[in-house]
Design an enzyme around this catalytic site. Structure first.
Site, PDB file in Angstrom:
ATOM      1  N   GLY A  18     -20.258 -60.243 -25.101  1.00 20.15           N
ATOM      2  CA  GLY A  18     -19.291 -59.040 -24.481  1.00 20.15           C
ATOM      3  C   GLY A  18     -20.110 -57.944 -24.340  1.00 20.15           C
ATOM      4  O   GLY A  18     -21.473 -57.846 -24.256  1.00 20.15           O
ATOM      5  N   GLY A  19     -19.454 -56.687 -24.267  1.00 19.64           N
ATOM      6  CA  GLY A  19     -19.980 -55.473 -24.095  1.00 19.64           C
ATOM      7  C   GLY A  19     -20.636 -54.803 -25.460  1.00 19.64           C
ATOM      8  O   GLY A  19     -20.291 -55.172 -26.348  1.00 19.64           O
ATOM      9  N   TRP A  29     -14.916 -63.368 -20.080  1.00 16.58           N
ATOM     10  CA  TRP A  29     -14.418 -63.990 -19.169  1.00 16.58           C
ATOM     11  C   TRP A  29     -15.369 -64.571 -18.149  1.00 16.58           C
ATOM     12  O   TRP A  29     -14.999 -65.458 -17.390  1.00 16.58           O
ATOM     13  CB  TRP A  29     -13.355 -63.147 -18.311  1.00 16.58           C
ATOM     14  N   ASN A  30     -16.691 -63.999 -18.136  1.00 20.15           N
ATOM     15  CA  ASN A  30     -17.338 -64.091 -16.923  1.00 20.15           C
ATOM     16  C   ASN A  30     -18.188 -65.272 -16.679  1.00 20.15           C
ATOM     17  O   ASN A  30     -18.345 -65.924 -15.594  1.00 20.15           O
ATOM     18  CB  ASN A  30     -18.291 -62.905 -16.671  1.00 20.15           C
ATOM     19  N   GLU A  75     -24.677 -61.138 -28.131  1.00 23.92           N
ATOM     20  CA  GLU A  75     -25.334 -61.218 -26.699  1.00 23.92           C
ATOM     21  C   GLU A  75     -24.511 -60.284 -25.818  1.00 23.92           C
ATOM     22  O   GLU A  75     -23.498 -60.499 -25.745  1.00 23.92           O
ATOM     23  CB  GLU A  75     -25.011 -62.628 -26.033  1.00 23.92           C
ATOM     24  N   LEU A  76     -25.351 -59.284 -25.278  1.00 22.47           N
ATOM     25  CA  LEU A  76     -24.500 -58.174 -24.831  1.00 22.47           C
ATOM     26  C   LEU A  76     -24.723 -57.741 -23.357  1.00 22.47           C
ATOM     27  O   LEU A  76     -25.561 -58.831 -22.714  1.00 22.47           O
ATOM     28  CB  LEU A  76     -24.768 -56.782 -25.591  1.00 22.47           C
ATOM     29  N   LYS A 124     -12.364 -67.403 -29.642  1.00 18.24           N
ATOM     30  CA  LYS A 124     -11.135 -66.510 -29.216  1.00 18.24           C
ATOM     31  C   LYS A 124     -11.835 -66.118 -27.719  1.00 18.24           C
ATOM     32  O   LYS A 124     -12.761 -65.894 -27.159  1.00 18.24           O
ATOM     33  CB  LYS A 124     -11.563 -65.147 -29.980  1.00 18.24           C
ATOM     34  N   GLU A 165     -24.305 -50.696 -16.295  1.00 16.58           N
ATOM     35  CA  GLU A 165     -24.002 -52.173 -15.750  1.00 16.58           C
ATOM     36  C   GLU A 165     -22.865 -52.127 -14.854  1.00 16.58           C
ATOM     37  O   GLU A 165     -21.755 -51.758 -15.074  1.00 16.58           O
ATOM     38  CB  GLU A 165     -23.797 -52.826 -16.858  1.00 16.58           C
TER      39      GLU A 165
HETATM   40  P1  NAD Z   1     -15.917 -57.143 -23.576  1.00 16.91           P
HETATM   41  O1  NAD Z   1     -16.843 -56.676 -24.806  1.00 16.91           O
HETATM   42  O2  NAD Z   1     -14.558 -56.255 -23.169  1.00 16.91           O
HETATM   43  O3  NAD Z   1     -15.033 -58.337 -24.298  1.00 16.91           O
HETATM   44  C1  NAD Z   1     -15.589 -59.566 -24.873  1.00 16.91           C
HETATM   45  C2  NAD Z   1     -14.870 -60.075 -25.669  1.00 16.91           C
HETATM   46  O4  NAD Z   1     -14.367 -59.256 -26.817  1.00 16.91           O
HETATM   47  C3  NAD Z   1     -13.333 -60.478 -25.310  1.00 16.91           C
HETATM   48  O5  NAD Z   1     -12.976 -61.695 -25.819  1.00 16.91           O
HETATM   49  C4  NAD Z   1     -12.430 -59.213 -25.863  1.00 16.91           C
HETATM   50  O6  NAD Z   1     -11.245 -59.669 -26.262  1.00 16.91           O
HETATM   51  C5  NAD Z   1     -13.110 -59.075 -27.096  1.00 16.91           C
HETATM   52  N1  NAD Z   1     -13.132 -57.857 -28.156  1.00 16.91           N
HETATM   53  C6  NAD Z   1     -12.596 -56.681 -27.299  1.00 16.91           C
HETATM   54  N2  NAD Z   1     -12.430 -55.593 -28.438  1.00 16.91           N
HETATM   55  C7  NAD Z   1     -12.897 -56.091 -29.660  1.00 16.91           C
HETATM   56  C8  NAD Z   1     -12.969 -55.694 -30.864  1.00 16.91           C
HETATM   57  N3  NAD Z   1     -12.447 -54.564 -31.133  1.00 16.91           N
HETATM   58  N4  NAD Z   1     -13.210 -56.678 -31.718  1.00 16.91           N
HETATM   59  C9  NAD Z   1     -13.625 -57.684 -31.306  1.00 16.91           C
HETATM   60  N5  NAD Z   1     -13.548 -58.616 -30.337  1.00 16.91           N
HETATM   61  C10 NAD Z   1     -13.280 -57.700 -29.147  1.00 16.91           C
HETATM   62  O7  NAD Z   1     -16.626 -57.784 -22.330  1.00 16.91           O
HETATM   63  P2  NAD Z   1     -15.917 -58.073 -21.174  1.00 16.91           P
HETATM   64  O8  NAD Z   1     -15.737 -56.996 -20.419  1.00 16.91           O
HETATM   65  O9  NAD Z   1     -14.918 -59.278 -21.245  1.00 16.91           O
HETATM   66  O10 NAD Z   1     -17.381 -58.803 -20.556  1.00 16.91           O
HETATM   67  C11 NAD Z   1     -18.103 -58.333 -19.742  1.00 16.91           C
HETATM   68  C12 NAD Z   1     -19.430 -58.038 -20.980  1.00 16.91           C
HETATM   69  O11 NAD Z   1     -19.995 -59.086 -21.280  1.00 16.91           O
HETATM   70  C13 NAD Z   1     -20.600 -57.239 -20.079  1.00 16.91           C
HETATM   71  O12 NAD Z   1     -21.192 -56.210 -20.563  1.00 16.91           O
HETATM   72  C14 NAD Z   1     -21.460 -58.428 -20.021  1.00 16.91           C
HETATM   73  O13 NAD Z   1     -22.906 -57.977 -19.837  1.00 16.91           O
HETATM   74  C15 NAD Z   1     -21.403 -59.145 -21.168  1.00 16.91           C
HETATM   75  N6  NAD Z   1     -21.988 -60.370 -21.076  1.00 16.91           N
HETATM   76  C16 NAD Z   1     -23.098 -60.867 -21.956  1.00 16.91           C
HETATM   77  C17 NAD Z   1     -23.834 -61.981 -21.762  1.00 16.91           C
HETATM   78  C18 NAD Z   1     -25.034 -62.322 -22.656  1.00 16.91           C
HETATM   79  O14 NAD Z   1     -25.155 -63.506 -22.554  1.00 16.91           O
HETATM   80  N7  NAD Z   1     -25.729 -61.522 -23.182  1.00 16.91           N
HETATM   81  C19 NAD Z   1     -23.214 -62.873 -21.018  1.00 16.91           C
HETATM   82  C20 NAD Z   1     -22.041 -62.489 -20.251  1.00 16.91           C
HETATM   83  C21 NAD Z   1     -21.432 -61.336 -20.525  1.00 16.91           C
END
Ligand code: NAD
Length: 493
Positions: A232-233, A155-156, A254-255, A179, A385
């Site tokens: 994501g994470g 979302w960020n 990209e985490l 998604k 983080e």
């Molecule tokens: P998150 O990992 O909880 O969610 C990210 C996405 O993954 C969401 O759309 C979520 O619905 C989906 N997801 C959740 N569980 C899943 C599963 N089991 N299988 C597949 N998809 C699944 O992350 P968040 O809290 O929304 O975002 C913050 C994280 O994203 C932080 O760790 C941040 O550092 C990272 N981030 C990384 C970058 C980058 O470019 N490296 C950029 C922005 C954010």
């Protein structure tokens, strides 16, 4: 949950539709914790339909037969529409995620350039004619679209993180199921409206959202997905890698990060303090490249601390819709809990709160700009983080020690250093184990510059001209150009 007046449906195969399971979620405005929009969530049947339609456009119709130049033209149209609608999209994103309107609007405008960059690249993905080591053979390579892409974003910084996936994927001729995060998906449904308007054929892009169990897991495990592009994470990424064992989809990850920002004794302190503020309080610290481990030469530590503190006192915390606001709310109350727990543990370990450290009482998820002084590198706040406005400040004596502290992390996404010593700038930059290093600046991005991490910050690079190749696969074609028929079938030629 009930549907609100402001309700978004799923966009699948060119139609707006409710989710097949009837599951509805609401989005709370982080500035006041009140629901402001609702949306339908996708389940297995919706995902099957989205994947099926994405596959079908690759097999027949305009998307299969059009030229790469045609795809580029559609992307240029989309870019113009995004730019023209930046205010609208930015406003939706601010209500949804709490990010500052000033940032969501300017980022959306800039994101248009990512689509333009890849639009121009669509018809420049060239194969090669190989100077092959065999007589009478003509051998060449072509880059074919990899197929159906599942693009999953948090979302960020969703407009930016979507552009780094969608633009190269479409330029390469793929179809995409995007998604959106279930925490704040609405801006991406606004983007779907613009894709429709730009004239992308039905099924080329579907936009869905939903929770991990019902939507994300079935999407990433779907047998007919060819590539997963995920931001994501780190923990979620581990599940995605497991899910991809079902479909052998190639993955881009990209985490998260815990990026080091080293300030040497010869740095311009004013500039360094601004870099630290940008790296930690920009986007309320909810940035994957937040420079949250500030590593400072001991001879300037006192002066720099004073300067950061002075600058932080003038930060305007408040309504993200107001232009004068510098620091908005955090996206979710849960994030505040994580920050509070981490700060508490850090203080028990000997960390000292120099300023901030508390949730701001009242409505909304506001947290004070915070700085924790860490006497050793074992303090919790240097490891976790935070995804909030929290600086961890640690001192060093020698350059080698600064590098050691910088590399003492499971992550490796961003990094930065402030120094006026040119040789040192290049030397230290090469030693830091991170995908990006900013020198005497921080948090700059561009469609032209690759973006990505080392270690548990993921792999692959987004943006930059190489990244389009992730959405292709190489086909090698061999042609026998002699008139002689093939001879002995048991000897490899
Ligand atoms: P998150 O990992 O909880 O969610 C990210 C996405 O993954 C969401 O759309 C979520 O619905 C989906 N997801 C959740 N569980 C899943 C599963 N089991 N299988 C597949 N998809 C699944 O992350 P968040 O809290 O929304 O975002 C913050 C994280 O994203 C932080 O760790 C941040 O550092 C990272 N981030 C990384 C970058 C980058 O470019 N490296 C950029 C922005 C954010």
């Amino acid at each position: 949950m009930t549907k609100l007046d402001n309700h978004y449906q799923l966009y699948i195969n060119g139609d707006w539709r409710p989710g097949s399971k009837g599951q509805v979620m609401q989005s709370d405005n982080p500035a006041n914790n009140k629901p402001w929009a609702s949306f339908d969530c996708a389940g297995q049947d919706d995902i099957d339909l989205a994947v099926q339609s994405a596959r079908s456009v690759l097999n027949k119709g305009f998307w299969k037969t059009c030229t790469a130049t045609d795809r580029g033209k559609l992307l240029y149209k989309l870019a113009d529409l995004i730019e023209d609608n930046a205010e609208k999209i930015g406003t939706v994103e601010t209500h949804d995620s709490g990010k500052l309107l000033a940032e969501t609007v300017s980022q959306t405008k800039y994101v248009a350039d990512y689509y333009r960059y890849f639009a121009g690249m669509a018809d420049k993905v060239e194969g090669a004619t190989l100077p092959i080591d065999k007589k009478d053979m003509h051998v060449y390579t072509t880059h074919q679209p990899i197929g159906v892409v599942a693009a999953i974003v948090p979302w960020n910084a969703q407009m930016f993180l979507t552009a780094t996936k969608l633009a190269p994927a479409l330029a390469a001729g793929c179809s995409v199921i995007l998604k959106a995060s279930e925490i704040a998906p609405c801006a991406l449904f606004e983007l779907a409206k613009l894709m429709e308007k730009a004239g992308f054929p039905k099924g080329v892009v579907s936009v869905i959202t939903g929770d991990a169990e019902n939507c994300s897991a079935p999407l990433t495990s779907h047998p007919d997905i060819d590539r997963i592009a995920f931001t994501g994470g780190t923990e979620t990424a581990k599940k995605i890698i497991q899910n991809s064992s079902n479909n052998f989809a190639a993955t881009n990850l990209e985490l998260g990060g815990k990026s080091p920002l080293i300030i040497f004794e010869d740095a311009d302190l004013e500039s360094a303090a601004n870099g630290i503020i940008a790296g930690n309080f920009g986007a309320s610290g909810q940035s994957c490249v937040a420079g949250s481990r500030v590593i400072v030469h001991q001879s300037i530590a006192k002066d720099l601390l004073k300067l950061i503190q002075e600058k932080s006192q003038s930060i305007q915390v408040g309504n993200p819709l107001k232009q004068e606001t510098n620091l908005g709310p955090l996206c979710t109350p849960k994030q505040i809990e994580i920050i509070e727990i981490t700060i508490k543990k850090s203080v028990e370990q000997g960390g000292e709160i120099i300023f901030g450290g508390k949730k701001i009482e009242g409505e909304g998820n506001y947290f004070e700009p915070t700085l924790i002084h860490c006497p050793t590198h074992n303090i919790e706040t240097l490891k976790v983080e935070m995804f909030g406005p929290v600086i961890s400040f640690i001192e060093f004596e020698k350059e080698e020690q600064a590098i050691e502290i910088a590399n003492d992390s499971k992550y490796g996404l961003g990094s930065g250093l402030f120094t006026n010593d040119l040789a040192r700038a290049h030397r230290v930059s090469q030693e830091i184990k991170a995908g990006i290093c900013w020198i005497n600046t921080y948090r700059a991005i561009s469609p032209i510059a690759p973006f990505g991490g080392f270690n548990q910050s993921g792999y692959a690079r987004e943006a930059g001209k190489q990244s389009i190749l992730d959405y292709t696969r190489t086909k090698t074609t061999w042609i026998n150009i002699s008139d002689d028929p093939m001879k002995n079938p048991f000897v490899m030629r």
